[in-house]
Scaffold this motif. Structure first.
Motif, mmCIF file in Angstrom:
data_model
loop_
_atom_site.group_PDB
_atom_site.id
_atom_site.type_symbol
_atom_site.label_atom_id
_atom_site.label_comp_id
_atom_site.label_asym_id
_atom_site.label_seq_id
_atom_site.Cartn_x
_atom_site.Cartn_y
_atom_site.Cartn_z
ATOM 1 N N SER A 1 0.950 -1.197 0.076
ATOM 2 C CA SER A 1 0.111 0.092 -0.058
ATOM 3 C C SER A 1 0.957 1.353 0.089
ATOM 4 C CB SER A 1 -0.804 0.025 1.319
ATOM 5 O OG SER A 1 -1.858 -1.154 1.245
ATOM 6 N N ILE A 2 0.446 2.327 -0.790
ATOM 7 C CA ILE A 2 1.165 3.408 -0.612
ATOM 8 C C ILE A 2 0.221 4.474 0.105
ATOM 9 C CG2 ILE A 2 2.064 5.426 -1.927
ATOM 10 C CD1 ILE A 2 2.534 3.331 -4.338
ATOM 11 N N LEU A 3 0.670 5.193 0.954
ATOM 12 C CA LEU A 3 -0.048 5.918 1.908
ATOM 13 C C LEU A 3 0.083 7.219 1.799
ATOM 14 C CD1 LEU A 3 0.195 3.781 5.195
ATOM 15 C CD2 LEU A 3 -1.537 3.483 3.373
ATOM 16 N N ASP A 4 -0.697 8.007 1.086
ATOM 17 C CA ASP A 4 -0.546 9.528 0.737
ATOM 18 C C ASP A 4 -1.347 10.268 1.565
ATOM 19 O OD1 ASP A 4 -0.336 12.015 -0.055
ATOM 20 O OD2 ASP A 4 -0.378 11.481 -2.191
ATOM 21 N N MET A 5 -0.990 10.795 2.707
ATOM 22 C CA MET A 5 -1.509 11.498 3.527
ATOM 23 C C MET A 5 -1.581 13.065 3.520
ATOM 24 S SD MET A 5 -0.400 9.186 6.731
ATOM 25 C CE MET A 5 1.016 8.582 5.978
ATOM 26 N N GLY A 6 -1.302 13.554 2.156
ATOM 27 C CA GLY A 6 -1.655 14.897 1.929
ATOM 28 C C GLY A 6 -0.406 15.781 2.096
ATOM 29 N N ASP A 7 -0.469 16.801 2.320
ATOM 30 C CA ASP A 7 0.649 17.770 2.738
ATOM 31 C C ASP A 7 1.237 17.855 3.943
ATOM 32 O OD1 ASP A 7 0.491 18.626 0.031
ATOM 33 O OD2 ASP A 7 -0.734 20.472 0.440
ATOM 34 N N GLU A 8 0.532 17.321 4.993
ATOM 35 C CA GLU A 8 0.837 17.403 6.365
ATOM 36 C C GLU A 8 2.100 16.114 6.871
ATOM 37 O OE1 GLU A 8 -0.357 19.213 8.371
ATOM 38 O OE2 GLU A 8 -1.520 19.984 6.982
ATOM 39 N N LEU A 9 1.969 14.995 6.003
ATOM 40 C CA LEU A 9 2.966 14.031 6.640
ATOM 41 C C LEU A 9 3.628 13.604 4.806
ATOM 42 C CD1 LEU A 9 1.015 12.160 8.964
ATOM 43 C CD2 LEU A 9 2.775 13.546 9.405
ATOM 44 N N PRO A 10 4.862 12.956 5.040
ATOM 45 C CA PRO A 10 5.328 12.301 3.828
ATOM 46 C C PRO A 10 4.687 11.229 3.425
ATOM 47 C CG PRO A 10 7.045 12.170 5.699
ATOM 48 C CD PRO A 10 5.892 12.882 5.927
ATOM 49 N N PRO A 11 4.746 10.599 1.996
ATOM 50 C CA PRO A 11 4.255 9.398 1.592
ATOM 51 C C PRO A 11 4.820 8.119 2.210
ATOM 52 C CG PRO A 11 4.615 10.511 -0.135
ATOM 53 C CD PRO A 11 5.252 11.487 1.102
ATOM 54 N N GLN A 12 4.221 7.282 2.730
ATOM 55 C CA GLN A 12 4.800 5.945 3.275
ATOM 56 C C GLN A 12 4.358 4.731 2.403
ATOM 57 O OE1 GLN A 12 6.157 5.654 6.602
ATOM 58 N NE2 GLN A 12 6.398 8.042 6.258
ATOM 59 N N VAL A 13 5.154 3.843 2.544
ATOM 60 C CA VAL A 13 4.629 2.534 1.739
ATOM 61 C C VAL A 13 4.816 1.666 2.663
ATOM 62 C CG1 VAL A 13 7.178 2.017 1.101
ATOM 63 C CG2 VAL A 13 5.286 0.963 -0.249
ATOM 64 N N GLN A 14 3.862 0.422 2.669
ATOM 65 C CA GLN A 14 3.768 -0.462 3.435
ATOM 66 C C GLN A 14 3.648 -1.628 2.662
ATOM 67 O OE1 GLN A 14 0.241 -0.526 6.203
ATOM 68 N NE2 GLN A 14 -0.239 -2.565 5.344
ATOM 69 N N ALA A 15 4.610 -2.703 3.136
ATOM 70 C CA ALA A 15 4.560 -3.919 2.058
ATOM 71 C C ALA A 15 4.361 -5.142 3.160
ATOM 72 C CB ALA A 15 6.174 -4.028 1.327
ATOM 73 N N ASP A 16 3.884 -6.332 2.538
ATOM 74 C CA ASP A 16 3.589 -7.419 3.500
ATOM 75 C C ASP A 16 4.599 -8.413 2.698
ATOM 76 O OD1 ASP A 16 1.775 -6.252 5.121
ATOM 77 O OD2 ASP A 16 0.204 -6.404 3.497
ATOM 78 N N ASN A 17 4.908 -9.296 3.480
ATOM 79 C CA ASN A 17 5.541 -10.486 2.825
ATOM 80 C C ASN A 17 4.684 -11.895 2.996
ATOM 81 O OD1 ASN A 17 6.448 -11.659 5.135
ATOM 82 N ND2 ASN A 17 8.595 -10.775 5.086
ATOM 83 N N ALA A 18 5.165 -12.916 2.440
ATOM 84 C CA ALA A 18 4.406 -14.250 2.517
ATOM 85 C C ALA A 18 4.329 -14.683 4.023
ATOM 86 C CB ALA A 18 5.142 -15.280 1.791
ATOM 87 N N TRP A 19 5.280 -14.376 4.909
ATOM 88 C CA TRP A 19 5.121 -14.724 6.450
ATOM 89 C C TRP A 19 4.162 -13.919 7.507
ATOM 90 C CZ3 TRP A 19 9.408 -14.501 3.290
ATOM 91 C CH2 TRP A 19 9.843 -15.963 2.916
ATOM 92 N N GLY A 20 3.768 -12.943 6.403
ATOM 93 C CA GLY A 20 2.756 -11.889 7.384
ATOM 94 C C GLY A 20 3.562 -10.666 7.932
ATOM 95 N N ALA A 21 4.518 -10.488 7.588
ATOM 96 C CA ALA A 21 5.736 -9.412 8.267
ATOM 97 C C ALA A 21 5.170 -8.065 7.549
ATOM 98 C CB ALA A 21 7.113 -9.929 8.035
ATOM 99 N N LEU A 22 5.631 -7.039 8.176
ATOM 100 C CA LEU A 22 4.987 -5.801 7.521
ATOM 101 C C LEU A 22 6.181 -4.974 7.612
ATOM 102 C CD1 LEU A 22 2.743 -3.830 6.848
ATOM 103 C CD2 LEU A 22 2.615 -3.330 9.433
ATOM 104 N N ALA A 23 6.310 -4.387 6.622
ATOM 105 C CA ALA A 23 7.709 -3.433 6.564
ATOM 106 C C ALA A 23 7.082 -2.028 5.892
ATOM 107 C CB ALA A 23 8.631 -3.718 5.779
#
Length: 118
Positions: free
Chosen positions: A56-78
């Motif tokens: 997921s690419i999280l774009d929260m407008g001008d207040e915060l910088p964009p973030q990326v969230q990536a999941d893997n096959a083991w359920g881990a989140l980065a």
């Protein structure tokens, strides 16, 4: 009968209308509908771009910088807000949307599929 937004499921009253098309694209939004959502399907047949992890690419407008969230096959989140990481996943998203059916083609695909399963 209220008009629908892209991706909005019709209410029970609309389903009773024989001329009603729940997969219509580009209609004006009704109260309570989300109208900033575009739905595109990525068919499994044929040669198309695919990515094996959910992200997921999280774009929260001008207040915060964009973030990326990536999941893997083991359920881990980065999570990362590094511009380079966000750029990598933004380009992947652009390739996925380019390979997917257009919103109009997606609506036709779902409409035809619903006829097949009735």
């Amino acid at each position: 009968m209220a008009e629908e937004a892209e991706g909005h499921l019709p209410d029970d009253h609309a389903r009773d209308d024989p001329g009603h098309d729940p997969y219509r694209v580009g209609a004006a939004p009704a109260d309570g509908c989300v109208y900033n959502v575009t739905i595109q399907m990525l068919p499994t047949e044929g040669k198309r771009y695919r990515f094996t992890a959910d992200f997921s690419i999280l774009d929260m407008g001008d207040e915060l910088p964009p973030q990326v969230q990536a999941d893997n096959a083991w359920g881990a989140l980065a999570m990362s807000g590094k511009p380079r990481d966000v750029g990598v996943f933004t380009r992947r998203f652009e390739r996925l949307t380019a390979a997917a059916l257009s919103p109009e083609e997606t609506a036709d695909y779902v409409r035809n599929l619903s006829r097949e399963i009735k």
